[in-house]
Design a protein around this motif. Structure first.
Motif, PDB file in Angstrom:
ATOM      1  N   ASP A 105       7.026   8.984  33.565  1.00  0.00           N
ATOM      2  CA  ASP A 105       7.403   8.519  32.077  1.00  0.00           C
ATOM      3  C   ASP A 105       8.357   8.899  31.664  1.00  0.00           C
ATOM      4  N   GLY A 106       9.482   9.536  31.961  1.00  0.00           N
ATOM      5  CA  GLY A 106      10.704   9.789  31.679  1.00  0.00           C
ATOM      6  C   GLY A 106      10.859  11.088  30.870  1.00  0.00           C
ATOM      7  N   ARG A 107       9.953  11.947  30.679  1.00  0.00           N
ATOM      8  CA  ARG A 107       9.972  13.178  30.036  1.00  0.00           C
ATOM      9  C   ARG A 107      10.682  14.345  31.213  1.00  0.00           C
ATOM     10  N   PRO A 108      11.269  15.164  30.575  1.00  0.00           N
ATOM     11  CA  PRO A 108      12.118  16.156  31.411  1.00  0.00           C
ATOM     12  C   PRO A 108      11.084  16.953  32.260  1.00  0.00           C
ATOM     13  N   PHE A 109      11.470  17.574  33.550  1.00  0.00           N
ATOM     14  CA  PHE A 109      10.787  18.229  34.308  1.00  0.00           C
ATOM     15  C   PHE A 109      11.858  19.663  34.712  1.00  0.00           C
ATOM     16  N   HIS A 110      12.739  19.089  35.599  1.00  0.00           N
ATOM     17  CA  HIS A 110      13.425  20.334  35.686  1.00  0.00           C
ATOM     18  C   HIS A 110      14.855  19.789  36.320  1.00  0.00           C
ATOM     19  N   ASP A 111      15.771  20.785  36.451  1.00  0.00           N
ATOM     20  CA  ASP A 111      17.130  20.415  37.139  1.00  0.00           C
ATOM     21  C   ASP A 111      16.794  20.788  38.604  1.00  0.00           C
ATOM     22  N   LEU A 112      17.853  20.219  39.344  1.00  0.00           N
ATOM     23  CA  LEU A 112      17.808  20.679  40.959  1.00  0.00           C
ATOM     24  C   LEU A 112      19.114  20.769  41.576  1.00  0.00           C
ATOM     25  N   ASP A 113      19.693  21.800  41.945  1.00  0.00           N
ATOM     26  CA  ASP A 113      20.917  22.003  42.544  1.00  0.00           C
ATOM     27  C   ASP A 113      20.712  22.753  43.751  1.00  0.00           C
ATOM     28  N   LEU A 114      20.863  22.006  44.883  1.00  0.00           N
ATOM     29  CA  LEU A 114      20.538  22.560  46.100  1.00  0.00           C
ATOM     30  C   LEU A 114      22.028  22.837  46.980  1.00  0.00           C
ATOM     31  N   ARG A 115      23.169  22.798  46.214  1.00  0.00           N
ATOM     32  CA  ARG A 115      24.422  23.161  46.880  1.00  0.00           C
ATOM     33  C   ARG A 115      24.741  24.311  47.642  1.00  0.00           C
ATOM     34  N   THR A 116      23.826  25.390  47.189  1.00  0.00           N
ATOM     35  CA  THR A 116      23.857  26.433  48.065  1.00  0.00           C
ATOM     36  C   THR A 116      22.550  26.553  49.085  1.00  0.00           C
ATOM     37  N   GLY A 117      21.747  25.415  48.976  1.00  0.00           N
ATOM     38  CA  GLY A 117      20.517  25.658  49.849  1.00  0.00           C
ATOM     39  C   GLY A 117      19.514  26.129  49.235  1.00  0.00           C
ATOM     40  N   ARG A 118      19.653  26.599  47.897  1.00  0.00           N
ATOM     41  CA  ARG A 118      18.405  27.213  47.173  1.00  0.00           C
ATOM     42  C   ARG A 118      18.739  27.141  45.822  1.00  0.00           C
ATOM     43  N   HIS A 119      17.645  27.008  44.932  1.00  0.00           N
ATOM     44  CA  HIS A 119      17.517  26.781  43.451  1.00  0.00           C
ATOM     45  C   HIS A 119      16.211  27.080  42.751  1.00  0.00           C
ATOM     46  N   VAL A 120      16.209  27.808  41.614  1.00  0.00           N
ATOM     47  CA  VAL A 120      15.221  28.252  40.962  1.00  0.00           C
ATOM     48  C   VAL A 120      15.210  27.489  39.683  1.00  0.00           C
ATOM     49  N   ALA A 121      13.965  26.693  39.353  1.00  0.00           N
ATOM     50  CA  ALA A 121      13.838  25.904  38.183  1.00  0.00           C
ATOM     51  C   ALA A 121      12.600  26.600  37.316  1.00  0.00           C
ATOM     52  N   ARG A 122      12.582  26.272  35.919  1.00  0.00           N
ATOM     53  CA  ARG A 122      11.339  26.574  35.438  1.00  0.00           C
ATOM     54  C   ARG A 122      11.163  25.371  34.475  1.00  0.00           C
ATOM     55  N   HIS A 123       9.843  25.445  34.104  1.00  0.00           N
ATOM     56  CA  HIS A 123       9.209  24.150  33.463  1.00  0.00           C
ATOM     57  C   HIS A 123       8.142  24.571  32.487  1.00  0.00           C
ATOM     58  N   PRO A 124       8.499  24.921  31.106  1.00  0.00           N
ATOM     59  CA  PRO A 124       7.152  25.206  30.109  1.00  0.00           C
ATOM     60  C   PRO A 124       6.219  24.137  30.122  1.00  0.00           C
ATOM     61  N   CYS A 125       4.899  24.456  30.190  1.00  0.00           N
ATOM     62  CA  CYS A 125       4.081  23.446  30.046  1.00  0.00           C
ATOM     63  C   CYS A 125       2.647  23.980  29.325  1.00  0.00           C
ATOM     64  N   SER A 126       2.709  23.463  28.010  1.00  0.00           N
ATOM     65  CA  SER A 126       1.834  24.265  27.148  1.00  0.00           C
ATOM     66  C   SER A 126       2.098  25.495  27.026  1.00  0.00           C
ATOM     67  N   ALA A 127       1.090  26.373  27.238  1.00  0.00           N
ATOM     68  CA  ALA A 127       1.255  27.963  27.194  1.00  0.00           C
ATOM     69  C   ALA A 127       1.683  28.474  28.627  1.00  0.00           C
ATOM     70  N   ASP A 128       1.463  27.386  29.639  1.00  0.00           N
ATOM     71  CA  ASP A 128       1.992  28.073  31.006  1.00  0.00           C
ATOM     72  C   ASP A 128       3.358  27.804  31.168  1.00  0.00           C
ATOM     73  N   LEU A 129       3.875  28.676  32.293  1.00  0.00           N
ATOM     74  CA  LEU A 129       5.377  28.504  32.691  1.00  0.00           C
ATOM     75  C   LEU A 129       5.317  28.239  34.195  1.00  0.00           C
ATOM     76  N   TYR A 130       5.976  27.143  34.750  1.00  0.00           N
ATOM     77  CA  TYR A 130       6.123  26.774  36.082  1.00  0.00           C
ATOM     78  C   TYR A 130       7.454  27.333  36.623  1.00  0.00           C
ATOM     79  N   ARG A 131       7.434  27.992  37.521  1.00  0.00           N
ATOM     80  CA  ARG A 131       8.527  28.603  38.033  1.00  0.00           C
ATOM     81  C   ARG A 131       8.775  27.900  39.339  1.00  0.00           C
TER      82      ARG A 131
END
Length: 156
Positions: free
Chosen positions: A89-115
């Protein structure tokens, strides 16, 4: 070969068809589930240069198999070669940068945190590990992607 495989352009790398195997573990209850299916990354036909992530398959939880699907939009990011990942639906989820082959992203969802930790193992294999913590969820989701051979899975 190093531990991670750098990707110059994430959208060019992901385009195609991937076999998906996901393990879901509830750390509170100890229960485990599995998803098996496919993800197809195909060009979004709006001229913006992004990819539609279309995942479908079967999710087994507590012995019950159910069809499961999700759609995401992988849009060109800044800097070049990265992606801005959005829900269907167009809402932001996370960024993704694999130029080093590894990336860590975070996404808050209500009171939970997705890492999420994304690692590229080689040209045809990559993995995501999402750790979801908070009052509503305590989960680990580990997903392995394997490029399917043939024209629909070939890297461009």
């Amino acid at each position: 070969m190093g531990e991670f495989w750098p990707v110059k352009d994430v959208l060019a790398h992901l385009e195609g068809r991937w076999r998906v195997e996901r393990a879901v573990r509830d750390l509170k209850s100890g229960e485990e589930g599995r998803f098996s299916g496919t993800t197809v990354f195909s060009p979004i036909e709006d001229g913006g240069g992004g990819l539609l992530h279309d995942e479908s398959g079967t999710f087994v939880w507590r012995g019950v198999a159910r069809p499961a699907e999700r759609k995401l939009r992988f849009l060109p990011g800044t800097p070049a070669g990265t992606s801005d990942v959005r829900f269907a639906d167009g809402r932001p989820f996370h960024d993704l940068d694999l130029r080093t082959g590894r990336h860590v992203a975070r996404h808050p969802c209500s009171a939970d945190l997705y890492r999420g930790e994304f690692t590229v193992l080689d040209q045809d294999h990559w993995r995501t590990v999402w750790r979801v913590g908070g009052p509503a969820k305590d989960l680990v989701l580990t997903t392995d992607y394997t490029r399917e051979p043939g024209p629909s899975g070939a890297q461009g």
